[in-house]
Design an enzyme around this catalytic site. Sequence first.
Site, PDB file in Angstrom:
ATOM      1  CG  ASP A  96      -1.996   0.931   1.280  1.00 55.16           C
ATOM      2  OD1 ASP A  96      -2.421   1.353   0.188  1.00 55.16           O
ATOM      3  OD2 ASP A  96      -2.485   1.265   2.386  1.00 55.16           O
ATOM      4  CG  HIS A  97      -0.384   4.807   0.243  1.00 53.99           C
ATOM      5  ND1 HIS A  97      -0.839   5.769  -0.621  1.00 53.99           N
ATOM      6  CD2 HIS A  97      -1.453   4.412   0.987  1.00 53.99           C
ATOM      7  CE1 HIS A  97      -2.130   5.960  -0.403  1.00 53.99           C
ATOM      8  NE2 HIS A  97      -2.534   5.145   0.561  1.00 53.99           N
ATOM      9  CG  HIS A 192      -5.169   8.041   3.636  1.00 54.84           C
ATOM     10  ND1 HIS A 192      -4.512   8.681   2.625  1.00 54.84           N
ATOM     11  CD2 HIS A 192      -5.432   6.789   3.184  1.00 54.84           C
ATOM     12  CE1 HIS A 192      -4.361   7.847   1.604  1.00 54.84           C
ATOM     13  NE2 HIS A 192      -4.921   6.700   1.908  1.00 54.84           N
ATOM     14  CB  ILE A 272     -11.218  -0.864   5.179  1.00 60.77           C
ATOM     15  CG1 ILE A 272     -12.348  -0.519   4.206  1.00 60.77           C
ATOM     16  CG2 ILE A 272     -11.663  -0.707   6.633  1.00 60.77           C
ATOM     17  CD1 ILE A 272     -13.409  -1.579   4.078  1.00 60.77           C
ATOM     18  CB  SER A 274      -9.305   4.490   9.895  1.00 60.93           C
ATOM     19  OG  SER A 274      -8.241   5.262   9.385  1.00 60.93           O
TER      20      SER A 274
HETATM   21  O1  G3H Z   1      -3.186   4.483   3.612  1.00 64.24           O
HETATM   22  C1  G3H Z   1      -2.383   3.878   4.302  1.00 64.24           C
HETATM   23  C2  G3H Z   1      -2.658   3.181   5.548  1.00 64.24           C
HETATM   24  O2  G3H Z   1      -3.645   3.766   6.307  1.00 64.24           O
HETATM   25  C3  G3H Z   1      -1.395   2.818   6.247  1.00 64.24           C
HETATM   26  O3  G3H Z   1      -1.027   3.643   7.255  1.00 64.24           O
HETATM   27  O4  G3H Z   1       1.438   4.141   7.110  1.00 64.24           O
HETATM   28  O5  G3H Z   1       0.200   4.140   9.310  1.00 64.24           O
HETATM   29  O6  G3H Z   1       0.677   1.999   8.113  1.00 64.24           O
HETATM   30  P1  G3H Z   1       0.416   3.475   7.983  1.00 64.24           P
HETATM   31  P1  13P Z   2      -8.762   4.753   5.881  1.00 65.14           P
HETATM   32  O1  13P Z   2      -7.862   5.581   6.738  1.00 65.14           O
HETATM   33  O2  13P Z   2     -10.027   5.473   5.543  1.00 65.14           O
HETATM   34  O3  13P Z   2      -9.042   3.408   6.482  1.00 65.14           O
HETATM   35  O4  13P Z   2      -8.018   4.497   4.477  1.00 65.14           O
HETATM   36  C1  13P Z   2      -7.093   3.470   4.357  1.00 65.14           C
HETATM   37  C2  13P Z   2      -6.350   3.510   3.073  1.00 65.14           C
HETATM   38  O5  13P Z   2      -6.676   4.179   2.123  1.00 65.14           O
HETATM   39  C3  13P Z   2      -5.158   2.650   2.986  1.00 65.14           C
HETATM   40  O6  13P Z   2      -4.469   2.840   1.801  1.00 65.14           O
HETATM   41 ZN    ZN Z   3      -4.513   4.858   1.075  1.00 69.37          ZN
END
Ligand code: G3H
Ligand code: 13P
Ligand code: ZN
Length: 326
Positions: A96-97, A192, A272, A274
């Site tokens: 992710d990201h 986010h 998802i 959060s």
């Molecule tokens: O969008 C990304 C996630 O909410 C991941 O968050 O970098 O705190 O693991 P994190």
């Molecule tokens: P939320 O913070 O809305 O759960 O989004 C998560 C997200 O986009 C992870 O890449």
């Molecule tokens: Zn995200």
Amino acid sequence: MADTTHYKELGLVNTRDMFKKAMAGGYAIPAYNFNNMEQLQGIIIGCAESKSPVILQVSGSARKYADPRFLPHMVTGAVQMVRALGVDISVALHLDHGDTFDLAKSCIDSGFSSVMLDGSHHAFEENAALTRQVVEYAHEREVTVEGELGVLAGVEDEVSHEVSHYTKPEEVEAFVEKTGVDSLAISIGTSHGAYKFKVKPGEEVPPLRFDILEEIAQRVPDFPIVLHGASAVVPEYVKMINAFGGKMDDAVGIPEEQLRKAAGSAVCKINIDSDGRLAMTAAIRKVFAENPSEFDPRKYLGPAREELTKMVKYKNEHVLGSAGKA
Ligand code: G3H
Ligand code: 13P
Ligand code: ZN
């Protein structure tokens, strides 16, 4: 383990077929973030019990937290656990990201079946070039790639933006063509974290920009779109957290109705994170408030895992529509 591991050795699949079926069936694949064993188990059990395909996703910092060497073993353990239950659901492991080629490559080499290259903070050409570089490496290994156009507001460990910029529909076709990505994250008003909108008492949260989504879907028909920042910030969990000593008064998310509408559209993946954090925190706070002398981690992480499973089943069954689609 050898120097590199291909995801098929871990029992995983890439996202290609998942998205094809989701697009045809009018539902979305859930992408739940995790960073520890209880989260992973809570998610995979929830998906096994609701017979839903699932994308298990980790950010770069979550991968560091779990340890890059440890993580693939956790995931293959989760796959083996559901197989032992006699359940055959499709499971993908997704970065992710991801923000650099090296991070995406390292994930691919260690068994990820899908990666995101989030170059949305760069100018178009730079974003496209970086994404293309990842696509070339990934596709040679049958790994799928998610790109992003448009910027989401919100703060995460490694992704932080004050303001959002909606995706420009007129840029989408060229980006998809230039990069060869398999899916595209867009910005239509989500953000986010647990504080997505500033609303006064009695006010409704502003609706997502479905007009932008529709225009994008017209420009790239049948192309899988990804919605980040898609937690509902489940009000019951916020209430529970606040009732048991927490302080999250202004937390607010995307109304479920809008997520249902998105899932029925070209959106094939809903992210998802959060909500999972809230579910576990609410359960843990309850245990500690009611049993202040408790100190066995199983007594609070166990209920947290169960609450997450409950939440995942509910989302799959009643919001994303992925339940029963294995
Ligand atoms: O969008 C990304 C996630 O909410 C991941 O968050 O970098 O705190 O693991 P994190
Ligand atoms: P939320 O913070 O809305 O759960 O989004 C998560 C997200 O986009 C992870 O890449
Ligand atoms: Zn995200």
